[in-house]
Design a protein around this motif. Structure first.
Motif, PDB file in Angstrom:
ATOM      1  N   GLY A   1      77.697  61.339  80.920  1.00  8.03           N
ATOM      2  CA  GLY A   1      76.850  60.549  80.176  1.00  8.03           C
ATOM      3  C   GLY A   1      77.803  59.633  78.225  1.00  8.03           C
ATOM      4  O   GLY A   1      76.425  59.184  78.367  1.00  8.03           O
ATOM      5  N   LYS A   2      78.618  59.037  79.886  1.00  6.15           N
ATOM      6  CA  LYS A   2      78.933  57.972  79.311  1.00  6.15           C
ATOM      7  C   LYS A   2      77.953  56.836  79.642  1.00  6.15           C
ATOM      8  O   LYS A   2      78.161  56.907  80.427  1.00  6.15           O
ATOM      9  N   PRO A   3      77.969  55.502  78.851  1.00 10.54           N
ATOM     10  CA  PRO A   3      76.985  54.954  78.908  1.00 10.54           C
ATOM     11  C   PRO A   3      77.314  54.298  80.273  1.00 10.54           C
ATOM     12  O   PRO A   3      79.134  53.603  80.066  1.00 10.54           O
ATOM     13  N   SER A   4      77.238  53.389  81.250  1.00  8.84           N
ATOM     14  CA  SER A   4      78.087  52.222  82.519  1.00  8.84           C
ATOM     15  C   SER A   4      77.923  50.619  80.996  1.00  8.84           C
ATOM     16  O   SER A   4      77.741  50.219  80.102  1.00  8.84           O
ATOM     17  N   GLN A   5      78.859  50.338  82.087  1.00 12.51           N
ATOM     18  CA  GLN A   5      79.266  48.814  81.167  1.00 12.51           C
ATOM     19  C   GLN A   5      77.798  48.266  81.222  1.00 12.51           C
ATOM     20  O   GLN A   5      77.350  47.528  80.341  1.00 12.51           O
ATOM     21  N   VAL A   6      76.726  48.166  81.998  1.00 11.07           N
ATOM     22  CA  VAL A   6      75.617  47.276  82.338  1.00 11.07           C
ATOM     23  C   VAL A   6      74.664  47.966  81.046  1.00 11.07           C
ATOM     24  O   VAL A   6      74.099  47.058  80.871  1.00 11.07           O
ATOM     25  N   GLN A   7      74.482  49.193  81.356  1.00  9.55           N
ATOM     26  CA  GLN A   7      73.694  49.934  79.920  1.00  9.55           C
ATOM     27  C   GLN A   7      74.263  49.324  78.549  1.00  9.55           C
ATOM     28  O   GLN A   7      73.246  49.171  77.608  1.00  9.55           O
ATOM     29  N   ALA A   8      75.911  49.122  78.276  1.00 17.01           N
ATOM     30  CA  ALA A   8      76.494  49.101  77.437  1.00 17.01           C
ATOM     31  C   ALA A   8      75.780  47.754  77.049  1.00 17.01           C
ATOM     32  O   ALA A   8      75.283  47.543  76.397  1.00 17.01           O
ATOM     33  N   GLU A   9      75.924  46.910  78.729  1.00 19.21           N
ATOM     34  CA  GLU A   9      75.790  45.403  78.079  1.00 19.21           C
ATOM     35  C   GLU A   9      74.040  45.397  77.145  1.00 19.21           C
ATOM     36  O   GLU A   9      73.458  44.678  76.686  1.00 19.21           O
ATOM     37  N   THR A  10      73.172  46.169  78.062  1.00 21.96           N
ATOM     38  CA  THR A  10      71.847  46.378  78.216  1.00 21.96           C
ATOM     39  C   THR A  10      71.661  46.508  76.407  1.00 21.96           C
ATOM     40  O   THR A  10      70.867  45.711  75.920  1.00 21.96           O
ATOM     41  N   GLN A  11      72.032  47.722  76.064  1.00 23.13           N
ATOM     42  CA  GLN A  11      71.826  48.208  75.134  1.00 23.13           C
ATOM     43  C   GLN A  11      72.247  47.286  73.835  1.00 23.13           C
ATOM     44  O   GLN A  11      71.456  47.403  72.617  1.00 23.13           O
ATOM     45  N   THR A  12      73.419  47.188  73.912  1.00 22.13           N
ATOM     46  CA  THR A  12      73.588  46.250  73.337  1.00 22.13           C
ATOM     47  C   THR A  12      72.720  45.287  72.718  1.00 22.13           C
ATOM     48  O   THR A  12      72.651  44.558  71.521  1.00 22.13           O
ATOM     49  N   GLU A  13      72.535  44.364  74.057  1.00 24.06           N
ATOM     50  CA  GLU A  13      71.792  42.848  74.130  1.00 24.06           C
ATOM     51  C   GLU A  13      70.287  42.788  73.544  1.00 24.06           C
ATOM     52  O   GLU A  13      69.668  42.655  72.505  1.00 24.06           O
ATOM     53  N   THR A  14      69.766  44.268  73.486  1.00 25.96           N
ATOM     54  CA  THR A  14      68.424  45.071  72.982  1.00 25.96           C
ATOM     55  C   THR A  14      68.693  45.330  71.474  1.00 25.96           C
ATOM     56  O   THR A  14      67.593  45.003  70.441  1.00 25.96           O
ATOM     57  N   GLU A  15      69.801  45.977  71.440  1.00 21.19           N
ATOM     58  CA  GLU A  15      70.183  46.399  69.409  1.00 21.19           C
ATOM     59  C   GLU A  15      70.578  44.938  69.026  1.00 21.19           C
ATOM     60  O   GLU A  15      69.777  44.506  67.677  1.00 21.19           O
ATOM     61  N   ASN A  16      71.145  44.043  69.441  1.00 20.60           N
ATOM     62  CA  ASN A  16      71.116  42.741  69.320  1.00 20.60           C
ATOM     63  C   ASN A  16      69.816  41.692  68.215  1.00 20.60           C
ATOM     64  O   ASN A  16      69.601  41.047  68.224  1.00 20.60           O
ATOM     65  N   GLU A  17      69.165  41.874  69.595  1.00 23.09           N
ATOM     66  CA  GLU A  17      67.860  41.322  69.573  1.00 23.09           C
ATOM     67  C   GLU A  17      66.705  41.712  68.789  1.00 23.09           C
ATOM     68  O   GLU A  17      66.611  41.748  67.635  1.00 23.09           O
ATOM     69  N   SER A  18      66.752  42.774  68.396  1.00 27.17           N
ATOM     70  CA  SER A  18      66.319  43.883  67.737  1.00 27.17           C
ATOM     71  C   SER A  18      66.854  43.708  66.019  1.00 27.17           C
ATOM     72  O   SER A  18      65.799  42.955  64.944  1.00 27.17           O
ATOM     73  N   GLN A  19      68.063  43.355  66.270  1.00 31.28           N
ATOM     74  CA  GLN A  19      68.157  43.177  64.761  1.00 31.28           C
ATOM     75  C   GLN A  19      68.029  41.052  64.133  1.00 31.28           C
ATOM     76  O   GLN A  19      68.221  41.637  63.323  1.00 31.28           O
ATOM     77  N   ARG A  20      68.229  40.909  65.106  1.00 24.97           N
ATOM     78  CA  ARG A  20      68.234  39.309  64.766  1.00 24.97           C
ATOM     79  C   ARG A  20      66.711  39.129  64.637  1.00 24.97           C
ATOM     80  O   ARG A  20      65.944  39.067  63.338  1.00 24.97           O
ATOM     81  N   MET A  21      65.266  39.918  64.772  1.00 25.33           N
ATOM     82  CA  MET A  21      63.636  39.756  65.176  1.00 25.33           C
ATOM     83  C   MET A  21      63.830  40.663  63.869  1.00 25.33           C
ATOM     84  O   MET A  21      63.276  40.683  62.231  1.00 25.33           O
ATOM     85  N   ALA A  22      64.542  42.004  62.943  1.00 26.86           N
ATOM     86  CA  ALA A  22      64.637  42.563  61.766  1.00 26.86           C
ATOM     87  C   ALA A  22      65.786  41.262  61.286  1.00 26.86           C
ATOM     88  O   ALA A  22      64.413  41.662  59.518  1.00 26.86           O
ATOM     89  N   ARG A  23      66.379  40.579  61.299  1.00 25.37           N
ATOM     90  CA  ARG A  23      66.642  39.654  59.967  1.00 25.37           C
ATOM     91  C   ARG A  23      65.772  38.717  59.781  1.00 25.37           C
ATOM     92  O   ARG A  23      65.659  38.046  58.136  1.00 25.37           O
ATOM     93  N   LEU A  24      65.021  38.161  61.410  1.00 22.01           N
ATOM     94  CA  LEU A  24      64.006  37.363  61.093  1.00 22.01           C
ATOM     95  C   LEU A  24      63.280  37.859  59.875  1.00 22.01           C
ATOM     96  O   LEU A  24      62.725  37.166  59.097  1.00 22.01           O
ATOM     97  N   TYR A  25      63.085  38.520  60.100  1.00 18.95           N
ATOM     98  CA  TYR A  25      61.865  38.982  58.819  1.00 18.95           C
ATOM     99  C   TYR A  25      61.748  39.701  57.783  1.00 18.95           C
ATOM    100  O   TYR A  25      60.898  38.863  56.368  1.00 18.95           O
ATOM    101  N   GLU A  26      63.572  39.965  57.327  1.00 23.90           N
ATOM    102  CA  GLU A  26      63.763  40.138  56.057  1.00 23.90           C
ATOM    103  C   GLU A  26      63.566  39.044  55.607  1.00 23.90           C
ATOM    104  O   GLU A  26      62.806  38.846  54.670  1.00 23.90           O
ATOM    105  N   GLU A  27      63.867  37.677  56.063  1.00 24.49           N
ATOM    106  CA  GLU A  27      64.201  36.439  55.887  1.00 24.49           C
ATOM    107  C   GLU A  27      62.691  36.340  55.030  1.00 24.49           C
ATOM    108  O   GLU A  27      62.278  35.252  54.704  1.00 24.49           O
ATOM    109  N   GLN A  28      61.525  36.196  56.104  1.00 24.98           N
ATOM    110  CA  GLN A  28      60.526  36.158  55.837  1.00 24.98           C
ATOM    111  C   GLN A  28      59.987  36.395  54.887  1.00 24.98           C
ATOM    112  O   GLN A  28      58.800  35.744  54.164  1.00 24.98           O
ATOM    113  N   LEU A  29      60.625  37.925  54.296  1.00 28.80           N
ATOM    114  CA  LEU A  29      59.916  38.621  53.464  1.00 28.80           C
ATOM    115  C   LEU A  29      60.488  38.490  52.047  1.00 28.80           C
ATOM    116  O   LEU A  29      59.695  37.897  51.151  1.00 28.80           O
ATOM    117  N   ASP A  30      61.666  37.403  52.195  1.00 29.51           N
ATOM    118  CA  ASP A  30      62.841  36.865  51.230  1.00 29.51           C
ATOM    119  C   ASP A  30      61.217  35.403  50.631  1.00 29.51           C
ATOM    120  O   ASP A  30      61.369  35.509  49.560  1.00 29.51           O
TER     121      ASP A  30
END
Length: 378
Positions: free
Chosen positions: A80-109
């Protein structure tokens, strides 16, 4: 002379027999040689085949190991451990989600201070971003108020959560009609003894603000309005509505029936997570099919949408809402708008006027949402 001839004949025969034996031996040796040669060829062939097969096996094993490594890298191991590719994809998705969330927070600010609610008709106001729960504008949002028919948001929530099958049939009781008529309560149009469905009653609560629908749920779920109100107050406590107390299921005025704009926001944010509630809340009309009391069925309208000239606001639309009114509570509105791909809710209460005047609560909502849409576009 004769003896000599016989002797010669015997010698010839002996020589011929010797020759025949020799020829047989030669043929035997030849056959033996052929057999030996054949065996040698077979042996060599077997060796060659084994060598080739062994090489292929080694190659396949190497390929299998290589493919297994690639597959393992792509899909992870069996633990059940994620592969390197999975980990990289998950990290990229999380980074993108975090980036979008940060941008939205900035918009609300950036929206802070750009929405003015001080000049509204409604003295009690709270504008909230649904995704984050952040307050974008407010005025007296923690002051105690009378909720009028905004109470029915809680009535609908308790009804949904305590009804096993909303499509099941139900008969409307007649016990409470005299009291509702005496208090001039708003009605959906169901009659005593009418056979309908719980889903029709739910629409009856949120669209035309029908007290008849509220009381039918109360009697069916809890046996009485008082017992149903206990469920409402228990739900309010679980949602952290610390400054709220319900006395009835309809919102008819009672000095001990109160809440705040802040508590109503908590309630509406919770209610909108329920797909059934949201579907009804966002509807502009609903048709009840033929019943034993209405042979052709009947249709009721949303009290909010029917009072609007247009649901359009800057950058989006008002997509749902629940109105309320009593003389003591004033004109009240809990509304939902979708602007620039995001959802916002607005609670306004205490506006002057009544059902015969201009809809000042709706005018306030359009004002606030237009300010919000304009500020987002800037």
């Amino acid at each position: 002379m004769q003896k000599r001839d016989d002797y010669m004949d015997r010698q010839v025969e002996r020589i011929i027999r010797q020759r025949n034996r020799l020829m047989k031996k030669c043929r035997a040796l030849k056959m033996y040689g052929l057999i030996v040669t054949l065996l040698l060829i077979i042996a060599i062939a077997v060796i060659v085949v084994m060598a080739v097969t062994g090489g292929r096996k080694d190659s396949n094993q190497a390929n299998d190991q290589s493919q297994s490594a690639v597959i393992s890298e792509n899909i992870g191991d069996h633990n059940g451990k994620p592969s390197q590719v999975q980990a990289e994809t998950q990290t990229e998705t999380e980074n993108e989600s975090q980036r979008m969330a940060r941008l939205y927070e900035e918009q609300l600010d950036a929206l802070a201070g750009k929405i003015d609610v001080s000049g509204l008709n409604s003295p009690y106001v709270l504008l909230t971003d649904v995704e984050t729960g952040r307050t974008l504008a407010e005025n007296q949002s923690t002051a105690s108020i009378y909720p009028a028919s905004l109470t029915k948001i809680m009535t609908a929530v308790v009804a949904i959560e305590n009804t096993a099958d909303l499509n099941a049939a139900v008969t409307v009781p007649g016990d409470f009609y005299d009291e509702l008529y005496a208090q001039n309560a708003s009605m959906a149009g169901f009659l005593p003894g009418e056979q309908t469905t719980y889903m029709d009653l739910l629409y009856g609560i949120l669209l035309p603000s029908g007290a008849d629908s509220c009381m039918t749920f109360a009697y069916e779920i809890a046996g009485s309005e008082a017992a149903f109100v206990d469920l409402m107050n228990q739900k309010a406590a679980s949602l952290g509505m610390d400054n709220t107390h319900f006395v009835n299921a309809t919102g008819l005025h009672d000095p001990q029936h109160y809440t705040t704009a802040s508590d109503l926001t908590k309630l509406l944010l919770y209610a909108l997570k329920n797909e059934t509630f949201r579907e009804v809340f966002e509807s502009s009309r609903h048709t009840v099919g033929p019943t034993n009391m209405h042979a052709e069925g009947f249709t009721f309208q949303s009290s909010m949408f029917s009072a609007m000239n247009s649901d359009q606001v800057s950058g989006g639309n008002i997509v749902g809402g629940k109105t309320g009114y009593t003389g003591e509570a004033g004109l009240c509105l809990a509304s939902l708008a979708h602007i620039d791909d995001h959802d916002y809710i607005l609670i306004t209460t205490g506006a002057p006027g009544d059902h015969s005047t201009e809809p000042f609560h709706i005018i306030d909502a359009q004002n606030v949402y237009n300010q919000l849409g304009t500020a987002i576009e800037e």
